[in-house]
Design a protein around this motif. Structure first.
Motif, short mmCIF file in Angstrom:
data_model
loop_
_atom_site.label_atom_id
_atom_site.label_comp_id
_atom_site.label_asym_id
_atom_site.label_seq_id
_atom_site.Cartn_x
_atom_site.Cartn_y
_atom_site.Cartn_z
N ILE A 70 -37.82 64.34 35.44
CA ILE A 70 -36.90 64.61 34.42
C ILE A 70 -35.61 64.31 34.06
O ILE A 70 -35.13 64.38 35.45
CB ILE A 70 -37.26 66.00 33.79
N THR A 71 -34.39 64.58 32.76
CA THR A 71 -32.75 64.68 33.54
C THR A 71 -32.67 65.68 33.84
O THR A 71 -33.38 66.64 33.47
CB THR A 71 -32.42 63.49 32.35
N PRO A 72 -31.28 65.61 34.48
CA PRO A 72 -30.35 67.99 34.63
C PRO A 72 -30.38 67.74 33.12
O PRO A 72 -30.66 69.27 33.12
CB PRO A 72 -29.29 66.84 35.09
N ASP A 73 -30.46 67.26 32.66
CA ASP A 73 -29.72 67.35 30.94
C ASP A 73 -31.70 68.81 30.13
O ASP A 73 -31.37 69.42 29.29
CB ASP A 73 -29.21 66.89 29.69
N ALA A 74 -32.66 67.64 30.74
CA ALA A 74 -33.88 68.31 30.53
C ALA A 74 -33.89 70.15 31.13
O ALA A 74 -34.46 70.48 30.60
CB ALA A 74 -34.90 67.45 30.74
N ALA A 75 -33.84 69.68 32.57
CA ALA A 75 -34.17 70.55 33.31
C ALA A 75 -32.92 71.39 32.89
O ALA A 75 -33.27 73.22 33.19
CB ALA A 75 -33.26 69.98 34.54
N ARG A 76 -31.73 71.56 32.34
CA ARG A 76 -30.82 72.79 31.72
C ARG A 76 -31.23 73.19 30.65
O ARG A 76 -31.59 75.17 30.37
CB ARG A 76 -29.22 71.85 31.74
N THR A 77 -31.76 72.24 29.85
CA THR A 77 -32.66 73.05 28.03
C THR A 77 -33.30 73.57 29.16
O THR A 77 -33.47 74.95 28.31
CB THR A 77 -32.86 71.98 27.75
N LEU A 78 -34.44 73.52 29.78
CA LEU A 78 -36.01 74.87 30.40
C LEU A 78 -34.81 75.72 30.92
O LEU A 78 -35.88 76.45 30.71
CB LEU A 78 -35.86 73.91 31.21
N CYS A 79 -34.01 75.34 31.44
CA CYS A 79 -33.67 76.94 31.40
C CYS A 79 -32.72 77.23 30.44
O CYS A 79 -32.96 78.72 30.80
CB CYS A 79 -32.12 76.73 33.26
N ALA A 80 -31.96 76.92 29.66
CA ALA A 80 -31.40 78.09 29.03
C ALA A 80 -32.72 78.84 27.82
O ALA A 80 -32.35 79.87 27.48
CB ALA A 80 -30.49 77.06 27.94
N LEU A 81 -33.83 77.58 27.80
CA LEU A 81 -34.90 78.60 27.23
C LEU A 81 -36.05 79.94 28.10
O LEU A 81 -36.06 80.42 27.47
CB LEU A 81 -35.76 77.75 26.57
N ALA A 82 -36.03 79.49 29.08
CA ALA A 82 -36.37 80.72 29.95
C ALA A 82 -34.70 81.73 30.09
O ALA A 82 -35.93 82.49 30.03
CB ALA A 82 -36.81 79.66 31.50
#
Length: 262
Positions: A177-189
């Protein structure tokens, strides 16, 4: 070595699958939050008959890779600063009278020992494996059913999101996954954890209940850590995975301390 835990390997979900799952969970939590926060809903819960039930908290267990052992907190922090940018957590903790720099946390002792051995052999790091645990406990609670369910739900979310932080960090390391995708997942969590914390805090009497207050605090801390990761400008996947691992360890240790207290 006689305590090796065997795990069946499962295919890791894609970033899209994780995002969809988190969105669905957030929607459910949001709907429940609306019900809890309405004044009439609060009155209804206040008048709801109280029941007595037992809430079981399972054993908490993890295997941490220690990157360094130091005599002082300051020395440990200096060591830790060198590891964050290399994908390690760099979390500083005092364990058994020694200051440790923890690099990662794993569910499996076998995995932790493999990583520790590789660091020692290939990079000359005096890595060690430390078993971190808290014995499970069962609490008898007298409260409205919705409050008891919220307590159980908070425990489940804290454990699940902790595991997800480690999984996302590993996916970043592997380029899945990309850093942007990881940040999005963290925002949702982070949104999910904050919403559940608000719901738990809104239940009448939750503020005076030590267990509810502790769980609410743990949820808010986890939400803040994940929100900080989501808002950070970290284009470097390695540094981002280090922050994720740090959030995972801090969340685990907070949960461990809470369980030991009760």
């Amino acid at each position: 070595m006689s305590m090796t835990r065997v795990r069946v390997r499962r295919e890791r979900p894609t970033a899209l699958a994780l995002a969809v799952a988190l969105c669905v969970t957030m929607l459910v939590v949001y709907v429940l939050t609306l019900d809890v926060k309405r004044p009439d809903a609060v009155e209804s819960m206040a008048a709801t008959p109280r029941v007595t039930k037992e809430i079981a908290f399972d054993d908490l267990s993890g295997w941490a890779v220690s990157m360094a052992t130091c005599e002082s907190q300051q020395a440990a922090r200096l060591q830790a600063s060198a590891w964050v940018g290399r994908g390690a957590a760099g979390c500083v903790r005092e364990l058994d009278g020694q200051w440790r720099v923890l690099g990662a946390l794993y569910d499996s002792r076998k995995t932790a020992e493999r990583i520790s051995q590789r660091l020692t052999e290939t990079e000359g790091i005096p890595a060690e494996v430390i078993h971190l645990e808290a014995k499970g406990l069962t609490l008898r609670v007298t409260a409205p059913v919705v409050q008891i369910e919220a307590v159980a739900g908070a425990d489940a979310l804290l454990r699940r999101q902790g595991r997800q932080l480690g999984e996302v960090a590993l996916q970043l390391d592997k380029g899945e996954i990309t850093p942007d995708a990881a940040r999005t997942l963290c925002a949702l969590a982070a949104t999910e954890a904050a919403a559940l914390a608000d719901s738990l805090a809104a239940i009448p009497g939750a503020g005076e209940n030590a267990l509810c207050a502790a769980l609410t605090g743990r949820l808010r801390d986890l939400a803040k850590m994940q929100d900080a990761v989501a808002r950070g400008d970290h284009a470097n996947a390695t540094a981002l995975s280090g922050m994720l691992r740090c959030a995972q360890i801090e969340g685990f240790m907070g949960m461990r301390e809470m369980m030991e207290k009760f």
